[in-house]
Design an enzyme around this catalytic site. Structure first.
Site, PDB file in Angstrom:
ATOM      1  NE  ARG A 165     -40.325  63.951  34.093  1.00  0.00           N
ATOM      2  CZ  ARG A 165     -40.006  63.197  35.151  1.00  0.00           C
ATOM      3  NH1 ARG A 165     -40.781  62.209  35.528  1.00  0.00           N
ATOM      4  NH2 ARG A 165     -38.919  63.460  35.847  1.00  0.00           N
ATOM      5  N   GLY A 166     -43.786  68.930  32.335  1.00  0.00           N
ATOM      6  CA  GLY A 166     -44.973  69.671  32.773  1.00  0.00           C
ATOM      7  C   GLY A 166     -45.960  70.066  31.697  1.00  0.00           C
ATOM      8  CG  ASP A 214     -41.331  80.359  39.424  1.00  0.00           C
ATOM      9  OD1 ASP A 214     -41.946  81.316  39.895  1.00  0.00           O
ATOM     10  OD2 ASP A 214     -40.724  79.539  40.129  1.00  0.00           O
ATOM     11  CE  LYS A 238     -45.437  79.708  40.177  1.00  0.00           C
ATOM     12  NZ  LYS A 238     -45.040  78.977  41.408  1.00  0.00           N
ATOM     13  CG  PHE A 280     -45.399  74.773  44.515  1.00  0.00           C
ATOM     14  CD1 PHE A 280     -44.181  75.138  43.933  1.00  0.00           C
ATOM     15  CD2 PHE A 280     -45.833  73.470  44.383  1.00  0.00           C
ATOM     16  CE1 PHE A 280     -43.418  74.205  43.225  1.00  0.00           C
ATOM     17  CE2 PHE A 280     -45.072  72.531  43.680  1.00  0.00           C
ATOM     18  CZ  PHE A 280     -43.864  72.897  43.104  1.00  0.00           C
ATOM     19  CG  ASP A 289     -43.774  67.760  39.233  1.00  0.00           C
ATOM     20  OD1 ASP A 289     -43.569  68.703  38.441  1.00  0.00           O
ATOM     21  OD2 ASP A 289     -42.902  67.326  40.022  1.00  0.00           O
ATOM     22  NE  ARG A 330     -44.874  64.976  36.186  1.00  0.00           N
ATOM     23  CZ  ARG A 330     -44.065  66.030  36.049  1.00  0.00           C
ATOM     24  NH1 ARG A 330     -44.524  67.138  35.508  1.00  0.00           N
ATOM     25  NH2 ARG A 330     -42.814  65.977  36.431  1.00  0.00           N
TER      26      ARG A 330
HETATM   27  P1  IMP Z   1     -38.283  79.045  35.988  1.00  0.00           P
HETATM   28  O1  IMP Z   1     -36.966  78.713  35.326  1.00  0.00           O
HETATM   29  O2  IMP Z   1     -38.092  79.558  37.385  1.00  0.00           O
HETATM   30  O3  IMP Z   1     -39.156  79.956  35.177  1.00  0.00           O
HETATM   31  O4  IMP Z   1     -38.965  77.666  36.212  1.00  0.00           O
HETATM   32  C1  IMP Z   1     -40.020  77.219  35.523  1.00  0.00           C
HETATM   33  C2  IMP Z   1     -40.236  75.749  35.856  1.00  0.00           C
HETATM   34  O5  IMP Z   1     -40.281  75.546  37.278  1.00  0.00           O
HETATM   35  C3  IMP Z   1     -41.576  75.306  35.334  1.00  0.00           C
HETATM   36  O6  IMP Z   1     -41.453  74.793  34.044  1.00  0.00           O
HETATM   37  C4  IMP Z   1     -41.958  74.252  36.339  1.00  0.00           C
HETATM   38  O7  IMP Z   1     -41.405  73.015  35.945  1.00  0.00           O
HETATM   39  C5  IMP Z   1     -41.315  74.691  37.624  1.00  0.00           C
HETATM   40  N1  IMP Z   1     -42.294  75.408  38.465  1.00  0.00           N
HETATM   41  C6  IMP Z   1     -42.389  76.727  38.671  1.00  0.00           C
HETATM   42  N2  IMP Z   1     -43.429  77.042  39.465  1.00  0.00           N
HETATM   43  C7  IMP Z   1     -44.021  75.860  39.745  1.00  0.00           C
HETATM   44  C8  IMP Z   1     -45.197  75.514  40.520  1.00  0.00           C
HETATM   45  O8  IMP Z   1     -45.906  76.351  41.101  1.00  0.00           O
HETATM   46  N3  IMP Z   1     -45.499  74.185  40.561  1.00  0.00           N
HETATM   47  C9  IMP Z   1     -44.762  73.237  39.947  1.00  0.00           C
HETATM   48  N4  IMP Z   1     -43.681  73.516  39.209  1.00  0.00           N
HETATM   49  C10 IMP Z   1     -43.315  74.817  39.109  1.00  0.00           C
HETATM   50 MG    MG Z   2     -41.026  72.762  33.590  1.00  0.00          MG
END
Ligand code: IMP
Ligand code: MG
Length: 179
Positions: free
Chosen positions: A45-46, A105, A133, A154, A161, A167
């Site tokens: 949803r982000g 991330d 990140k 974070f 969220d 959000r």
């Molecule tokens: P990844 O698979 O580790 O790259 O995860 C990415 C997803 O993790 C993003 O789409 C977010 O939904 C969540 N996420 C990563 N970092 C944050 C943060 O700092 N705040 C909130 N959600 C995060």
């Molecule tokens: Mg996400």
């Protein structure tokens, strides 16, 4: 993430976000100039606020679709396993596609989604992420556009969220726990 009281320190203002979205949209419009249709795929949803702002700045014929991917586990720890909770409604074979994500991330979510969508043979597929990140990257993600590169904090707001809250903040802030 520990439970308890937290405050949110602003990191990126609503004004800075708007200015960056406008720049990104110009680059994306130039990149896809002449396309019959660009399918903009928002990852739920982000990305919902980012995609809403971004598509309104695109000077292209646009279709909007959504995909929801979820990693197993709790809200903080990114897992290596990614499930598709909601798939696209439309076909993307032979189409120009732009995947829009909130944060990259570890990279597991996007790399899984990119692999899945590429298997459907779009004409062109590019990725635009609002935030990156890089400190936590485990899997390389091939993305053409990044809004902001941020440190390993974070963050919440502008669609993003913490345990489903925050959000609706118009800016992006970092979560800081207090005693
Ligand atoms: P990844 O698979 O580790 O790259 O995860 C990415 C997803 O993790 C993003 O789409 C977010 O939904 C969540 N996420 C990563 N970092 C944050 C943060 O700092 N705040 C909130 N959600 C995060
Ligand atoms: Mg996400």
């Amino acid at each position: 993430m520990p439970s308890g009281q937290y405050v949110i320190d602003q990191m990126i203002s609503a004004k800075s976000i708007a200015a960056r979205v406008e720049e990104l949209a110009k680059e994306i419009t130039a990149h896809y100039a002449g396309t019959q249709k660009l399918v903009v795929v928002g990852l739920l949803r982000g990305s919902f606020i980012f995609i809403a702002d971004l598509v309104r700045e695109l000077d292209l014929p646009v279709e909007v679709d959504f995909l929801e991917a979820s990693s197993y586990g709790n809200a903080m720890e990114s897992s290596r396993e990614v499930r598709i909770l909601k798939d696209l409604r439309g076909e993307i074979a032979g189409r120009d596609v732009l995947v829009v994500e909130d944060i990259v991330d570890t990279g597991f979510t996007l790399s899984h989604v990119i692999r899945l969508l590429k298997s459907r043979e779009p004409a062109r597929l590019e990725v635009c992420a609002l935030l990156d990140k890089p400190a936590r990257r485990e899997v390389e993600v091939d993305k053409r556009w990044t809004g902001f590169t941020i440190p390993d904090e974070f963050v919440v707001g502008y669609g993003i969220d913490y345990a489903q809250f925050n959000r609706n903040l118009p800016f992006i802030g970092k979560v800081r726990f207090v005693e």
